[in-house]
Design an enzyme around this catalytic site. Structure first.
Site, PDB file in Angstrom:
ATOM      1  N   SER A 220       0.049   5.470   7.391  1.00 36.78           N
ATOM      2  CA  SER A 220       1.416   5.014   7.168  1.00 36.78           C
ATOM      3  C   SER A 220       2.395   6.143   7.488  1.00 36.78           C
ATOM      4  O   SER A 220       2.443   6.600   8.628  1.00 36.78           O
ATOM      5  CB  SER A 220       1.560   4.515   5.729  1.00 36.78           C
ATOM      6  OG  SER A 220       2.713   3.732   5.567  1.00 36.78           O
ATOM      7  N   ASP A 246      -2.872   2.184  10.345  1.00 32.97           N
ATOM      8  CA  ASP A 246      -2.052   1.039   9.953  1.00 32.97           C
ATOM      9  C   ASP A 246      -0.557   1.317   9.897  1.00 32.97           C
ATOM     10  O   ASP A 246       0.115   0.983   8.912  1.00 32.97           O
ATOM     11  CB  ASP A 246      -2.523   0.480   8.606  1.00 32.97           C
ATOM     12  CG  ASP A 246      -2.210  -1.022   8.501  1.00 32.97           C
ATOM     13  OD1 ASP A 246      -2.491  -1.744   9.466  1.00 32.97           O
ATOM     14  OD2 ASP A 246      -1.675  -1.455   7.468  1.00 32.97           O
ATOM     15  N   HIS A 376      -3.498  -2.776   3.596  1.00 31.69           N
ATOM     16  CA  HIS A 376      -2.748  -1.686   4.228  1.00 31.69           C
ATOM     17  C   HIS A 376      -3.485  -0.354   4.103  1.00 31.69           C
ATOM     18  O   HIS A 376      -3.446   0.467   5.013  1.00 31.69           O
ATOM     19  CB  HIS A 376      -1.364  -1.597   3.579  1.00 31.69           C
ATOM     20  CG  HIS A 376      -0.510  -0.489   4.113  1.00 31.69           C
ATOM     21  ND1 HIS A 376      -0.290  -0.293   5.464  1.00 31.69           N
ATOM     22  CD2 HIS A 376       0.178   0.512   3.471  1.00 31.69           C
ATOM     23  CE1 HIS A 376       0.499   0.755   5.642  1.00 31.69           C
ATOM     24  NE2 HIS A 376       0.787   1.268   4.442  1.00 31.69           N
TER      25      HIS A 376
END
Length: 418
Positions: A220, A246, A376
């Site tokens: 992230s 991700d 996620h």
């Protein structure tokens, strides 16, 4: 004869010999009472296991199948040959399944690295040193997480590549890294420089003569940080490649509009660490109980200790980081494609790909793997699969495995014809 066989035989006899009912009544019906009681207990437990709010939606173990199961399937029982068909289910896991797992389970040491240029800044990082000429996986977590986000993954990497080292720092404003909070500066250039300094300070602290081969891994926000550091060229020939987990520019920018809404739905505080761990698993924020027990304690800080009411709040106030959100991800896709070194993108769904990355993938500019069964937090939901992907990525980019042909000058010096 088992109870099941006895009841089946009795039903057949009753159908064939109606008078058997009268004989049962004369005998007191003791056998039926016993059978009826057993059936009632079984049904009662089945209803409880499916509807009770106390039953957690995760098992004691942390297998891949358990990680990918959904909450709606928690009441489903599928018998197998190895399982007693009418055995009482295990029921609610004991409280030990919510106990925090210490960082020492996964890393060999933690380092506190004071900054010579800023006495108010001390970097905190977890480290397992590489062995021999093994690579160093340098990780960077996402916003609101900590270096322990990569703890379980580090163990899986070492299982497959025992010579590998893992350096997993806490970003400023996260975990145990100490940095000025007023003003709070979590801009991308600052975080990128922090990661570089952590790597170099670790090299000095461990007295490494040179940096091991480095693979940067970022999740992230961390994906934006490692991409920025890779594009800066500061690590020189030590950098073999970088992997982003991700996050892509397009979907990240779209998600920022709903970030405040998400934050407003999170609990403000928890009554205990176990309650915080439990919430992360029940909400499916993390789909692995083991990962939650490892990483969640570092996300919370205790308040009100000794005042009769224990309370744990979030260590990082994500709402305060809002001024930096857009700057983290603007230009990420272009930077990811243009930086030198091997490139890999791990996603939880192909819908996250933006146009620029889709074109780059079709041109073979980077490796892409998609794990649709993960959330996620890919590296915490599926640490085994993520470790396999990262170790394979390293091996494909390992220059020490390359055998270069001899130079023409060397062949001529040896008297050989060219």
């Amino acid at each position: 004869m088992s109870d099941l066989q006895r009841r089946w035989a009795k039903a057949k006899l009753k159908a064939a010999m109606p008078g058997l009912n009268e004989l049962d009544e004369e005998a007191g019906g003791g056998g039926d009472e016993s059978d009826s009681g057993t059936t009632t207990r079984s049904l009662s437990y089945s209803i409880t296991s499916e509807n009770s709010s106390d039953a957690p939606p995760f098992p004691d173990d942390d297998s891949s199948s358990a990680s990918s199961s959904s909450v709606s399937s928690t009441g489903t029982v599928i018998p197998s040959p190895a399982r007693a068909l009418f055995a009482r289910p295990l029921g609610i896991p004991s409280a030990r399944t919510l106990d925090p797992i210490p960082w020492t389970t996964y890393f060999e040491r933690e380092l506190l690295l004071p900054s010579p240029a800023d006495p108010t800044l001390t970097y905190h990082t977890y480290l397992t040193s590489p062995v021999g000429k093994g690579p160093l996986f340098v990780t960077h977590h996402g916003a609101g997480s900590s270096g322990l986000s990569f703890a379980v993954l580090s163990s899986e990497i070492r299982k497959r590549l025992p010579t590998a080292g893992i350096l997993s720092p806490d970003a400023r404003g996260h975990g145990s890294t100490v940095a000025p909070e007023d003003p709070l500066d979590l801009s991308l250039p600052v975080l990128s420089e922090d990661l570089y300094q952590t790597i170099m300070f670790t090299k000095e602290a461990m007295k490494w003569p040179e940096l091991p081969p480095v693979i940067l891994v970022g999740h992230s926000l961390g994906g934006a940080v490692v991409t920025d550091l890779a594009s800066s060229g500061k690590l020189g020939a030590s950098l073999l490649g970088y992997a982003v987990l991700d996050v892509v520019e397009g979907s990240a920018m779209d998600a920022l509009t709903s970030m405040q809404t998400y934050l407003s739905t999170r609990p403000v505080r928890f009554g205990s660490l176990r309650e915080g761990i439990d919430w992360h698993v029940r909400s499916r924020t993390l789909r692995s109980a083991v990962a939650a027990r490892t990483s969640v304690p570092a996300l919370l800080v205790q308040q009100g200790q000794g005042q009769g009411e224990e309370s744990w709040r979030w260590r990082t106030d994500l709402a305060r980081t809002q001024p930096f959100w857009e700057g983290w991800f603007v230009g990420l896709s272009k930077k990811f494609l243009e930086a030198k070194g091997g490139k890999m993108l791990l996603l939880a769904g192909t819908d996250r790909l933006d146009t620029e990355l889709t074109i780059g993938q079709m041109q073979g500019k980077y490796a892409l793997q998609v794990f649709p069964e993960a959330g996620h937090f890919i590296h915490e939901d599926l640490p085994e699969k993520t470790a396999i992907a990262l170790v394979d990525f390293y091996r494909r980019n390992d220059r020490s495995a390359l055998v270069l042909p001899p130079k023409v000058s060397e062949l001529l010096a040896q008297g050989k014809k060219v």
